[in-house]
Motif scaffolding. Structure first.
Motif, short mmCIF file in Angstrom:
data_model
loop_
_atom_site.label_atom_id
_atom_site.label_comp_id
_atom_site.label_asym_id
_atom_site.label_seq_id
_atom_site.Cartn_x
_atom_site.Cartn_y
_atom_site.Cartn_z
N THR A 604 -46.43 -6.49 -5.30
CA THR A 604 -45.91 -5.16 -5.68
C THR A 604 -44.40 -5.12 -5.54
OG1 THR A 604 -47.95 -4.30 -4.80
CG2 THR A 604 -46.25 -2.68 -5.29
N ASN A 605 -43.93 -5.69 -4.38
CA ASN A 605 -42.48 -5.71 -4.13
C ASN A 605 -41.75 -6.51 -5.21
OD1 ASN A 605 -42.50 -4.10 -1.93
ND2 ASN A 605 -42.58 -5.78 -0.42
N ILE A 606 -42.34 -7.72 -5.50
CA ILE A 606 -41.68 -8.59 -6.49
C ILE A 606 -41.58 -7.86 -7.82
CG2 ILE A 606 -42.03 -10.70 -7.89
CD1 ILE A 606 -43.21 -11.96 -5.29
N LYS A 607 -42.72 -7.20 -8.19
CA LYS A 607 -42.74 -6.48 -9.46
C LYS A 607 -41.68 -5.36 -9.45
CE LYS A 607 -46.15 -4.35 -12.41
NZ LYS A 607 -47.29 -3.47 -12.27
N LEU A 608 -41.63 -4.66 -8.32
CA LEU A 608 -40.67 -3.54 -8.20
C LEU A 608 -39.24 -4.02 -8.34
CD1 LEU A 608 -39.99 -0.55 -7.32
CD2 LEU A 608 -39.97 -1.44 -4.97
N TYR A 609 -38.91 -5.11 -7.60
CA TYR A 609 -37.51 -5.56 -7.59
C TYR A 609 -37.14 -6.21 -8.92
CZ TYR A 609 -36.69 -3.93 -2.94
OH TYR A 609 -36.52 -3.11 -1.87
N ILE A 610 -38.08 -6.87 -9.59
CA ILE A 610 -37.76 -7.42 -10.92
C ILE A 610 -37.41 -6.26 -11.87
CG2 ILE A 610 -38.78 -8.53 -12.99
CD1 ILE A 610 -40.16 -10.46 -11.05
N ASP A 611 -38.14 -5.17 -11.73
CA ASP A 611 -37.87 -3.96 -12.53
C ASP A 611 -36.48 -3.42 -12.23
OD1 ASP A 611 -38.94 -2.17 -14.46
OD2 ASP A 611 -39.07 -0.64 -12.87
N LEU A 612 -36.15 -3.43 -10.89
CA LEU A 612 -34.83 -2.93 -10.48
C LEU A 612 -33.73 -3.84 -11.03
CD1 LEU A 612 -35.45 -1.81 -6.79
CD2 LEU A 612 -34.80 -0.35 -8.72
N ILE A 613 -34.01 -5.17 -11.06
CA ILE A 613 -33.02 -6.11 -11.59
C ILE A 613 -32.72 -5.73 -13.03
CG2 ILE A 613 -32.67 -8.54 -12.34
CD1 ILE A 613 -34.24 -9.35 -9.79
N GLN A 614 -33.76 -5.32 -13.72
CA GLN A 614 -33.55 -5.00 -15.13
C GLN A 614 -32.89 -3.63 -15.32
OE1 GLN A 614 -37.50 -5.44 -16.61
NE2 GLN A 614 -37.21 -7.62 -17.11
N HIS A 615 -33.35 -2.64 -14.52
CA HIS A 615 -32.90 -1.27 -14.79
C HIS A 615 -32.09 -0.65 -13.66
CE1 HIS A 615 -35.70 -1.54 -18.10
NE2 HIS A 615 -36.70 -1.83 -17.23
N GLY A 616 -31.93 -1.37 -12.50
CA GLY A 616 -31.29 -0.75 -11.34
C GLY A 616 -29.75 -0.84 -11.43
N TYR A 617 -29.19 -0.54 -10.24
CA TYR A 617 -27.74 -0.56 -10.17
C TYR A 617 -27.26 -1.98 -10.24
CZ TYR A 617 -28.55 4.14 -8.33
OH TYR A 617 -28.98 5.40 -8.16
#
Ligand code: ADP
Length: 812
Positions: A604-617
């Motif tokens: 879940t964490n990996i999925k979350l942070y990959i998403d953040l890499i794409q759309h985060g700050y």
């Protein structure tokens, strides 16, 4: 002989006049006539009450009555003894003329001469056409019936010659016959007849006629007779020389009173009055013959065709009392003689009754004898049964005792008591035999009051032939003279002490071995019967078998108990195994659930942070990538641990044992990790036992365990130091190498200590944030140590840090 006497008896009865019915001599064998009634007139010359006349009446009546039941007989008495003159006859004619004027007779029977004469004269007037049968006629010649038709009859003939000859035969010494006959017309006729009859023997014997005597002279002369040389022959005497008249009874009484010689007579009417006998004229015979001729006439024969019987048969008739008086025996008489007045013996009189009673008595006697025999047999059987019952009861008591106790001595005591009381001996002793020591000792006994105990008496089994025999042959033995019998050997002394005279020895066999012998002591000479010996033997056998059965039962019971224990134990084990299986099943489910859970978090964490890499700050890109890196590593560790656990479970990890220098392995490992520890502000100290021997171990696996322990120590310690040590310990009689990792962490609470080696278990410390791990490290370590025949232990107290120790056995 019997037939003869029977006939004599019958005729005697007839002659005594006891039974008028019985007077009938053999009945005429003629067919019964037509049922129409026939009327017959019997015309008697004399009067009723005169024996001769009455006998004729009886003969007629009986014979007619038997042959023709429908006969009507009228008897008429002319009474010509008392009155016999022309007037009387005229009176009779008038009487009959009047009396029978209206009466028809089918037949007339006349008795004696006067009646015949009367009828011959008046028949046509009085009874015209009626046939006539006469009897009792003395004066007969053929011309008497001249010109008469329808008439026949029987002549009365005196058997003078036959009587005289018979008398001479019966009295061989006789030379004179004294004839008593009067001079009445009848007397004269008789006289003439006698003379004529005896003409042939006149020269052989002297005939003296007493025909012209007075009664007194007669008396006188009779008294002078010789009993052996003289005979009196009485013919007729109604009037003596002096003109006195006599009845038959009177004259016979006189003659009998005075005669010294035996008296014979001509007529049956004198029988019983003192005469010995003779061929006697018998009115019954005359009447019977006339009646038979009448029957023939009624049956259709013509009277003229029936010849007149001129030579009638007269029976020889004797008075038994006179026979005895004159010494005449029955055997001397002619075969068909009639003997009257023969006393009937009680036996003859009651013959049938006596025979019946006798037979009945014999029959009853036989039944009584049978019953007595039967009763005796029954008693014998009952006695035998009672004995058998007593014996059975005894056997039963012995068996029950033997079966109910494991106490052999008690069984032996009961056996002794039962046998002694049943066989009635005052003492019985049972010995226990020990073949290995060749010894016997008396262990149980029965004593009658006053007897001395033999308990404890010892002897050698093979010390006497007797015991030896019983022991080896397993059979009872009787020694009748136990004090002197050589077979008793040394035991003779014991017998003397005990006062035993006869001894019965019986073996008690258990499982095919003689374990004991029972001795029954009789204090006087005693012959034990085969039954007694057999009984004693069966009792001993029963006791032996019962003991055997009891033993088997006990063994069976023990076996049963053991079996029950085993079953219980197995049941418990099965329960435990089932529990284990259930726990394993639960653990597996839990494991799967835990694995899923543990995998989900990093993913879940990996999925979350990959998403953040794409759309985060953009400025936090580095942090995001680092986190993905950390989570990936965590995932990788987790998968490594899972693979390890799985391989261990499947037995796929086979340790590669080799000699390992653990000090060196630790030194290398600690050198590698010291920098990492330092990054966490922790100082990793090593304290090694320089004498530590090499261990048989798989270095990679040990290193894996140590890495895990160091990792935990680093993560959980809150202090500044972590120690890693080696040491040697003696425990459980073995030498161990120990490796321990000690930290200064929060310690592990006691309630957690038992669970931390379980898979996926994470304690309070493990659940703190940022502490990596899935609760598999210690579980893997425990498995690896198990593969090394070693173990992992924990020493910890809350707030005091924790020490994990690995134990490896020294040597192979
Ligand atoms: P993990 O460390 O991945 O949680 P482990 O099997 O290594 O799994 O440890 C199980 C648990 O034991 C940990 O969650 C923690 O609660 C406890 N534990 C292990 N090592 C220590 C230690 N040195 N000090 C305190 N607690 C410890």
């Amino acid at each position: 002989m019997i037939r003869k006497y029977t006939r004599i008896l019958l005729l005697a009865t007839i002659l005594c006049g006891c039974n008028p019915q019985a007077r009938g001599l053999p009945a005429a064998t003629v067919a019964p006539s037509a049922p129409e009634t026939k009327t017959v007139l019997l015309l008697q010359s004399y009067h009723k009450g005169m024996a001769w006349a009455d006998d004729i009446t009886t003969g007629v009546e009986t014979t007619l009555g038997q042959a023709m039941p429908n006969i009507e007989l009228t008897v008429e008495y002319m009474d010509t003894k008392r009155a016999f003159d022309a007037e009387h006859l005229e009176n009779l004619l008038r009487l009959y003329r009047h009396k029978f004027a209206a009466t028809h007779f089918d037949l007339i029977i006349t008795a004696d001469d006067n009646a015949l004469d009367f009828i011959l004269q008046y028949r046509d007037e009085l009874f015209p056409g009626a046939p006539v049968v006469f009897c009792g006629v003395n004066r007969y010649s053929d011309d008497r019936l001249l010109g008469q038709l329808g008439i026949t009859g029987v002549v009365e003939k005196t058997e003078n010659m036959k009587t005289v000859q018979l008398a001479r035969q019966l009295h061989p010494g006789v030379d004179t016959i004294h004839v008593i006959v009067d001079r009445t017309p009848t007397g004269l006729t008789l006289h003439e007849q006698l003379d004529a009859a005896l003409s042939d023997i006149q020269s052989e014997i002297k005939l003296v006629y007493w025909d012209d005597v007075t009664a007194a002279e007669l008396e006188q002369q009779l008294q002078n007779l010789s009993p052996t040389k003289d005979i009196v022959y009485f013919m007729s005497f109604h009037q003596d020389k002096a003109g006195h008249t006599f009845s038959s009874d009177e004259i016979m009484d006189l003659i009998y009173q005075h005669s010294q010689a035996p008296i014979y007579a001509t007529g049956k009417e004198y029988l019983g009055l003192g005469i010995l006998g003779g061929y006697l004229n018998w009115g019954y015979n005359q009447g019977e013959t006339a009646a038979k001729m009448s029957v023939r006439i009624f049956q259709g024969e013509s009277p003229d065709a029936i010849p007149v019987i001129t030579q009638p048969e007269s029976p020889a008739i004797f008075d038994y009392r006179q026979m005895e008086k004159w010494g005449v025996a029955i055997e001397q008489l002619p075969p068909d003689s009639i003997i009257a007045y023969k006393p009937v013996s009680v036996f003859e009189q009651y013959r049938a009754m006596i025979i019946t009673t006798g037979l009945t008595f014999l029959f009853l006697l036989a039944i009584i004898v049978l019953l007595v025999i039967n009763v005796q047999k029954k008693r014998q059987a009952q006695r035998a049964l009672r004995r058998q019952n007593r014996e059975l009861a005894m056997l039963n008591r012995i068996i029950l005792t033997a079966a109910s106790t494991s106490d052999t001595q008690q069984v032996l005591e009961v056996l002794c008591r039962e046998l002694a009381t049943t066989l009635n001996v005052p003492q019985a002793a049972a010995t226990a035999l020990d073949p290995e020591k060749d010894s016997g000792v008396v262990v149980a006994e029965y004593l009658a009051p006053g007897r001395t105990s033999a308990l404890g008496t010892r002897f050698a089994i093979h010390g006497s032939q007797a015991t030896h025999y019983v022991f080896t042959q397993k059979k009872p033995l009787v020694i009748e003279e136990a004090q002197t019998d050589a077979r008793m050997g040394n035991d003779q002394e014991i017998m003397k002490q005990r006062g035993t005279v006869s001894l019965l020895l019986v073996p008690l066999v258990v499982k095919g071995k003689v374990v004991s012998s029972i001795g029954l002591d009789a204090i006087e000479h005693r012959v034990f019967t085969p039954d007694e010996i057999a009984l004693v033997q069966s009792a001993a056998t029963a006791a032996g078998q019962a003991l055997e059965v009891a033993e088997l039962n006990r063994a069976l019971q023990r076996y049963n108990e053991e079996l029950e224990d085993k079953v219980q134990q197995r049941t418990l084990e099965l329960h435990a195994a089932t529990e284990q299986a259930r726990a394993a099943d639960r653990a597996k489910s839990e494991f799967v659930s835990n694995v899923s859970h543990e995998l989900r978090t990093p993913l879940t964490n990996i999925k979350l942070y990959i998403d953040l890499i794409q759309h985060g700050y953009t400025e936090r890109q580095k942090f995001y990538v680092e986190t993905v890196g950390r989570e990936t590593e965590r995932l990788q560790n987790l998968i490594e641990d899972l693979l390890s656990i799985s391989r261990l479970d499947l037995g796929k990890i086979a340790p590669q044992f080799e000699e390992v220098d653990l000090n060196r392995l630790i030194s290398t490992l600690s050198d590698d990790r010291r920098r990492l520890f330092a990054e966490h502000g922790i100082q990793l100290n090593v304290q090694l036992d320089p004498t530590l021997p090499a261990a048989q171990a798989d270095p990679k696996l040990i290193e894996q365990v140590l890495t895990n322990l160091l990792s935990n120590a680093m993560h959980y310690t809150t202090g500044k130091e972590v120690w890693i040590k080696t040491d040697q310990v003696e425990q459980e009689e073995r030498a161990w190498i120990t490796l321990s990792v000690q930290d200064q962490g929060p310690g592990i609470p006691e309630e957690e200590q038992r669970q931390i080696f379980e898979r996926f278990y994470r304690g309070a410390a493990g659940k703190a944030p940022n502490i990596p791990g899935a609760g598999l490290g210690l579980a893997i370590s425990k498995e690896i140590m198990r593969l090394h025949q070693g173990r992992i232990t924990l020493k910890s107290q809350k707030g005091q840090g924790s020490t994990f120790t690995l134990w490896l056995p020294v040597g192979p």
